[in-house]
Write a protein that holds these residues in place. Structure first.
Motif, PDB file in Angstrom:
ATOM      1  N   PRO A 138       0.819  -1.217   0.000  1.00  9.55           N
ATOM      2  CA  PRO A 138       0.000   0.000   0.000  1.00  9.55           C
ATOM      3  C   PRO A 138       0.850   1.263   0.000  1.00  9.55           C
ATOM      4  O   PRO A 138       2.030   1.236   0.358  1.00  9.55           O
ATOM      5  CB  PRO A 138      -0.799  -0.121   1.299  1.00  9.55           C
ATOM      6  N   ASP A 139       0.215   2.350  -0.419  1.00 11.16           N
ATOM      7  CA  ASP A 139       0.872   3.650  -0.348  1.00 11.16           C
ATOM      8  C   ASP A 139       1.217   3.946   1.108  1.00 11.16           C
ATOM      9  O   ASP A 139       0.528   3.467   2.025  1.00 11.16           O
ATOM     10  CB  ASP A 139      -0.054   4.743  -0.895  1.00 11.16           C
ATOM     11  N   PRO A 140       2.251   4.757   1.353  1.00 13.75           N
ATOM     12  CA  PRO A 140       2.681   5.018   2.732  1.00 13.75           C
ATOM     13  C   PRO A 140       1.595   5.626   3.636  1.00 13.75           C
ATOM     14  O   PRO A 140       1.612   5.410   4.844  1.00 13.75           O
ATOM     15  CB  PRO A 140       3.845   6.005   2.567  1.00 13.75           C
ATOM     16  N   ASP A 141       0.648   6.356   3.049  1.00 14.29           N
ATOM     17  CA  ASP A 141      -0.384   6.991   3.867  1.00 14.29           C
ATOM     18  C   ASP A 141      -1.637   6.136   4.036  1.00 14.29           C
ATOM     19  O   ASP A 141      -2.602   6.565   4.655  1.00 14.29           O
ATOM     20  CB  ASP A 141      -0.752   8.362   3.299  1.00 14.29           C
ATOM     21  N   GLU A 142      -1.637   4.909   3.509  1.00 12.68           N
ATOM     22  CA  GLU A 142      -2.794   4.024   3.635  1.00 12.68           C
ATOM     23  C   GLU A 142      -2.619   3.085   4.826  1.00 12.68           C
ATOM     24  O   GLU A 142      -1.540   2.532   5.036  1.00 12.68           O
ATOM     25  CB  GLU A 142      -2.984   3.183   2.375  1.00 12.68           C
ATOM     26  N   ILE A 143      -3.693   2.906   5.583  1.00 12.92           N
ATOM     27  CA  ILE A 143      -3.696   1.965   6.695  1.00 12.92           C
ATOM     28  C   ILE A 143      -4.667   0.856   6.316  1.00 12.92           C
ATOM     29  O   ILE A 143      -5.888   1.040   6.363  1.00 12.92           O
ATOM     30  CB  ILE A 143      -4.107   2.646   8.014  1.00 12.92           C
ATOM     31  N   LEU A 144      -4.115  -0.280   5.872  1.00 17.28           N
ATOM     32  CA  LEU A 144      -4.910  -1.378   5.333  1.00 17.28           C
ATOM     33  C   LEU A 144      -4.581  -2.679   6.056  1.00 17.28           C
ATOM     34  O   LEU A 144      -3.449  -2.896   6.470  1.00 17.28           O
ATOM     35  CB  LEU A 144      -4.614  -1.589   3.847  1.00 17.28           C
ATOM     36  N   ARG A 145      -5.585  -3.539   6.145  1.00 18.38           N
ATOM     37  CA  ARG A 145      -5.407  -4.892   6.670  1.00 18.38           C
ATOM     38  C   ARG A 145      -6.102  -5.855   5.713  1.00 18.38           C
ATOM     39  O   ARG A 145      -7.224  -5.571   5.262  1.00 18.38           O
ATOM     40  CB  ARG A 145      -6.032  -5.042   8.053  1.00 18.38           C
ATOM     41  N   PRO A 146      -5.480  -6.992   5.393  1.00 21.35           N
ATOM     42  CA  PRO A 146      -6.162  -7.964   4.536  1.00 21.35           C
ATOM     43  C   PRO A 146      -7.401  -8.518   5.225  1.00 21.35           C
ATOM     44  O   PRO A 146      -7.423  -8.669   6.450  1.00 21.35           O
ATOM     45  CB  PRO A 146      -5.117  -9.059   4.313  1.00 21.35           C
ATOM     46  N   CYS A 147      -8.420  -8.800   4.441  1.00 24.03           N
ATOM     47  CA  CYS A 147      -9.682  -9.320   4.976  1.00 24.03           C
ATOM     48  C   CYS A 147     -10.280 -10.304   3.962  1.00 24.03           C
ATOM     49  O   CYS A 147     -11.341 -10.049   3.401  1.00 24.03           O
ATOM     50  CB  CYS A 147     -10.630  -8.155   5.258  1.00 24.03           C
TER      51      CYS A 147
END
Length: 187
Positions: A138-147
């Motif tokens: 992800p881009d550095p400013d994205e906060i993502l978790r796989p689901c």
């Protein structure tokens, strides 16, 4: 549903705020019921959303922290269309960035306006079948978790309101209606 109100808006709305991600514009109708009133909307270049599905019937959704709503949202990978890429290219780029998935066949599902009362953003919806999981970047400013979720479970989450992201829910519905989703495992 054609309307005669389009001639009430000025040809060139005024830019109120411009950022690298979006622009806020002000429009003041010259005549009609909206005359003398200022209207504000987000001018957005559009985005692409891709619903990635593996051959085993897993939908590679993500949980994304959304500052505007102050909560985690279950979504399909999506992102803003860049000027030099088609919506399909955006879908493939976002698929790779947000899930690490690759390969597969891209099926266009249509477009939607997720918030037509406050934005001109158009979301291009795609289904990617036969994708192979990978490592997200992800881009550095994205906060993502796989689901990752089985197809039937993803449809149930859209139906019961757990998936509140409207374009994601619509993409699931359209893909199912067209018979494009594998039966998969319900667990």
């Amino acid at each position: 549903m054609a309307s005669d109100v389009t001639d009430e808006l000025p040809a060139r709305p005024r830019t109120v705020l411009s950022t690298p991600w979006l622009t806020v514009r002000e429009a003041s109708p010259a005549s009609g019921r909206g005359a003398g009133r200022n209207w504000y909307y987000v001018d957005h270049p559009g985005c692409a959303l891709v619903l990635p599905v593996t051959d085993s019937g897993t939908v590679l959704l993500i949980r994304s922290w959304r500052i505007a709503v102050g909560d985690w949202c279950v979504e399909a990978p999506a992102g803003r269309c860049e000027a030099d890429e088609s919506p399909a290219e955006t879908a493939r780029r976002e698929l790779a960035e947000e899930t690490g998935a690759h390969g597969g066949t891209l099926h266009p599902l249509g477009t939607t306006w997720p918030s037509s009362g406050s934005s001109n953003e158009r979301v291009h919806l795609f289904l990617a079948t036969g994708v192979r999981p990978g490592t997200a970047r992800p881009d550095p400013d994205e906060i993502l978790r796989p689901c990752p979720v089985p197809v039937r479970r993803a449809l149930a989450l859209a139906a019961d309101g757990t998936i509140q992201d409207a374009p994601t829910a619509l993409a699931l519905l359209l893909a199912e209606r067209r018979g494009l989703l594998p039966a998969g495992d319900d667990r």
